[in-house]
Design a protein around this motif. Structure first.
Motif, PDB file in Angstrom:
ATOM      1  N   ASN A 113       0.818  -1.459   0.174  1.00 30.45           N
ATOM      2  CA  ASN A 113      -0.004  -0.078   0.134  1.00 30.45           C
ATOM      3  C   ASN A 113       0.817   1.445   0.376  1.00 30.45           C
ATOM      4  O   ASN A 113      -0.322   2.240  -0.254  1.00 30.45           O
ATOM      5  N   LEU A 114       2.052   1.124   0.144  1.00 30.64           N
ATOM      6  CA  LEU A 114       2.652   2.286   0.449  1.00 30.64           C
ATOM      7  C   LEU A 114       3.610   2.885  -1.110  1.00 30.64           C
ATOM      8  O   LEU A 114       3.778   3.775  -1.438  1.00 30.64           O
ATOM      9  N   LEU A 115       2.562   1.962  -2.025  1.00 34.18           N
ATOM     10  CA  LEU A 115       3.149   2.084  -3.390  1.00 34.18           C
ATOM     11  C   LEU A 115       2.426   3.138  -3.687  1.00 34.18           C
ATOM     12  O   LEU A 115       2.775   4.433  -4.835  1.00 34.18           O
ATOM     13  N   VAL A 116       1.029   3.388  -3.059  1.00 36.30           N
ATOM     14  CA  VAL A 116       0.369   4.181  -3.375  1.00 36.30           C
ATOM     15  C   VAL A 116       1.011   5.806  -3.214  1.00 36.30           C
ATOM     16  O   VAL A 116       0.848   6.973  -3.744  1.00 36.30           O
ATOM     17  N   PRO A 117       1.490   6.735  -2.124  1.00 42.35           N
ATOM     18  CA  PRO A 117       2.173   7.910  -2.201  1.00 42.35           C
ATOM     19  C   PRO A 117       3.902   7.386  -2.549  1.00 42.35           C
ATOM     20  O   PRO A 117       3.658   8.881  -3.072  1.00 42.35           O
ATOM     21  N   VAL A 118       4.126   6.829  -2.870  1.00 39.12           N
ATOM     22  CA  VAL A 118       4.963   6.748  -4.470  1.00 39.12           C
ATOM     23  C   VAL A 118       4.733   7.317  -5.730  1.00 39.12           C
ATOM     24  O   VAL A 118       5.417   7.918  -5.877  1.00 39.12           O
ATOM     25  N   ARG A 119       3.445   6.814  -6.140  1.00 38.65           N
ATOM     26  CA  ARG A 119       2.848   7.247  -6.818  1.00 38.65           C
ATOM     27  C   ARG A 119       2.866   8.101  -7.177  1.00 38.65           C
ATOM     28  O   ARG A 119       3.627   9.197  -8.218  1.00 38.65           O
ATOM     29  N   GLU A 120       2.431   9.165  -6.434  1.00 35.78           N
ATOM     30  CA  GLU A 120       2.058  10.483  -6.132  1.00 35.78           C
ATOM     31  C   GLU A 120       2.968  11.004  -6.436  1.00 35.78           C
ATOM     32  O   GLU A 120       2.396  11.959  -6.637  1.00 35.78           O
ATOM     33  N   ARG A 121       4.517  10.790  -6.203  1.00 31.21           N
ATOM     34  CA  ARG A 121       5.225  11.565  -5.774  1.00 31.21           C
ATOM     35  C   ARG A 121       5.674  11.181  -7.349  1.00 31.21           C
ATOM     36  O   ARG A 121       6.566  12.470  -7.364  1.00 31.21           O
ATOM     37  N   LEU A 122       5.826  10.502  -7.556  1.00 34.78           N
ATOM     38  CA  LEU A 122       6.478  10.377  -9.426  1.00 34.78           C
ATOM     39  C   LEU A 122       5.248  10.543  -9.546  1.00 34.78           C
ATOM     40  O   LEU A 122       5.794  11.942 -10.216  1.00 34.78           O
ATOM     41  N   GLU A 123       3.916  10.942  -9.569  1.00 38.93           N
ATOM     42  CA  GLU A 123       3.357  11.758 -10.569  1.00 38.93           C
ATOM     43  C   GLU A 123       3.366  13.291 -10.746  1.00 38.93           C
ATOM     44  O   GLU A 123       3.074  13.777 -11.556  1.00 38.93           O
TER      45      GLU A 123
END
Length: 396
Positions: free
Chosen positions: A126-136
Motif C-alpha cells: 500500500n505504500l506504493l500509493v504515496p510513491v505513485r503520487e510523488r512520481l506523478e
C-alpha cells in the motif's frame, strides 16, 4: 511444500580449494558472505562502529572512507545477499538500505525523469500509493494494472520501468516474471521485482530476467522482528552504481548493528522458510474447511489460481496466507481470540502474526480480510488455535 530444484541441486561452485564444493540452500545461507578464515578470528566479525576511517593518501584507493559511503559490516551482508539472489554470479552487486521502502524508493526515484512512464501493480504494497503520487508530482506518468493474469503486459508500451510484486501483498496473486521481463525489455524498459515475500530461497528474479531484485529484509530475510532493512541486487554495474549513489546522496544507510544482526540471521533462513512454508500450507488447508472462511489464498495450494505460475518459477511458496471472514467485527473477534498468533502488521517472522488489513486503508480488500504470516511454531498447535479462535468469534 518445497520444490527441490535449482539451488538445492547446484554442485559446481568452488571455494578456492581443489575440487567442487556442495552448495545447497542450507549450506549457502550458513556460509554466505563470511570472510576468509583466519586463525583465532570469529567466523562472523562483530559490527564495525565507525563514522569515519583513517584515510591517508588518495581516497579513490581506499576501501572505506566515511560512514555514509561504506562499512565493512555492510560489505559482508551485501556479499551474502548477492550470493543468495544470484548464486555463482560474481557480477552481482547488492546495496543494503535502512528499510525496504528506502530500497524501493532508490530504484523508482533514481531511474525516473519527468516524462517517463512507470508501470506499477495496482494490488501491491500500500505504500506504493504515496510513491505513485510523488512520481506523478514530478511529471512521471504512472500506469497501474493488477498482478494476476500478467495484466501489466497491456501497459508496457513506452514504459521506462516495470515494477513487479509477485506474490503480491496482500492478495497473493502471481505473475509470470519471465514473460513480463522479456516483454518489457523488448520495449526498452527496465524491470524491478519486489522479492520480499518469496525471499531469494523461494524465487530468484534476476534469473527470471529482472534487472533489479528488491526486498524488505525486515521481513522473512532476517525473520526475527528486530531489524529494519532493505536491499537492491543488480547484475548490471551501472544500475548497481546508480542505486549506491542514491543511498549515499539521501543517506538511507543501515546501522552496522542492524546489518550484523541481519547477516547473523541469514544462517537460519533455509530452516525458517522451509518450516514456514509447510506450516502456511497446513494453515491454508485448515482454513478452507471452515464455512465462515472464504477466499483462502496461498500459492502452495494446488487449486489456488496462482499455483500453476508459482509452481514454475518459485521454489518455496512463502509463509503468508490471506482469507476473508464475514465482516469487520467477526475478524476483530477472531484476532482477539488467537493465543499463538500476534496481532501485528509485519510478516515473515518466526512468530506467527495476523491482522485485519483494512484497518490501514489503501488496500482494496473487504473489511473482513485477514493477512496471516505463519511462523515456525508446531503446525498442529497453530491449526488448533485458529480453529478455537474461529469458534469463539462465531459465538459473538
Amino acid at each position: 511444500m518445497t520444490r527441490e530444484r535449482d539451488g538445492r541441486n547446484e554442485r559446481n561452485e568452488r571455494d578456492g580449494r581443489d575440487g567442487p564444493v556442495p552448495r545447497g540452500d542450507g549450506t549457502r545461507v550458513v556460509r554466505a558472505g563470511l570472510p576468509e578464515e583466519e586463525p583465532y578470528a570469529p567466523p562472523l566479525p562483530g559490527p564495525v562502529l565507525a563514522a569515519h576511517f583513517h584515510l591517508p593518501g588518495d581516497p579513490a584507493q581506499a576501501p572505506y572512507t566515511y560512514g555514509r559511503d561504506g562499512n565493512p559490516t555492510w560489505t559482508g551482508l551485501e556479499q551474502a545477499i548477492s550470493e543468495l539472489e544470484a548464486p555463482g554470479d560474481e557480477a552481482a552487486r547488492t546495496t543494503v538500505f535502512a528499510s525496504g521502502m528506502a530500497a524501493i524508493s532508490a530504484v523508482l526515484l533514481s531511474r525516473t525523469r519527468p516524462g517517463d512512464v512507470v508501470v506499477l501493480p495496482s494490488d501491491g504494497y500500500n505504500l506504493l500509493v504515496p510513491v505513485r503520487e510523488r512520481l506523478e508530482g514530478w511529471g512521471v506518468e504512472v500506469r497501474t494494472a493488477p498482478t494476476g493474469g500478467d495484466a501489466q503486459l497491456d501497459a508496457l508500451d513506452g514504459a521506462a520501468l516495470l515494477w513487479i510484486e509477485s506474490p503480491s501483498n496482500p492478495g497473493l496473486d502471481v505473475c509470470d516474471i519471465r514473460r513480463l521481463a522479456d516483454a518489457a525489455h523488448e520495449r526498452g524498459a527496465l524491470v524491478a521485482v519486489d522479492n520480499t515475500l518469496a525471499t531469494p530461497l523461494g524465487q530468484r528474479p534476476l534469473e527470471l530476467g529482472a534487472d533489479y531484485a528488491v526486498a524488505s529484509g525486515t521481513k522473512a530475510l532476517t525473520g526475527h522482528g528486530d531489524v529494519l532493512l532493505g536491499y537492491v541486487t543488480c547484475r548490471d554495474p551501472e544500475l548497481a552504481a546508480s542505486v549506491r549513489l542514491w543511498r549515499k546522496t539521501v543517506g538511507a544507510i543501515p546501522g552496522p548493528v542492524e546489518a550484523w544482526l541481519a547477516h547473523r540471521s541469514l544462517a537460519t533462513l533455509e530452516l525458517r522458510t522451509e518450516r514456514q512454508a509447510a506450516n502456511a500450507l497446513a494453515v491454508a488447508e485448515a482454513l478452507r474447511e471452515r464455512p465462515e472462511v472464504r477466499d483462502v489464498r496461498h500459492p502452495g495450494l494446488a487449486d489456488d489460481p496462482a499455483h500453476p505460475v508459482a509452481a514454475r518459477q518459485m521454489r518455496r511458496f512463502g509463509c503468508v496466507v490471506s482469507f476473508t471472514l464475514p465482516d469487520r467485527a467477526f475478524a476483530e473477534r477472531f484476532l482477539a481470540a488467537l493465543r499463538l498468533v500476534d496481532d501485528a502488521t509485519s510478516f515473515g517472522g518466526v512468530r506467527s502474526t495476523a491482522e485485519r488489513r483494512g484497518r490501514w486503508g489503501g488496500d482494496a480488500v473487504p473489511e473482513g480480510f485477514v493477512r496471516m504470516s505463519v511462523g515456525v511454531e508446531d503446525a498442529a498447535d497453530l491449526v488448533a488455535d485458529i480453529r478455537a479462535a474461529l469458534d469463539s468469534a462465531g459465538r459473538g
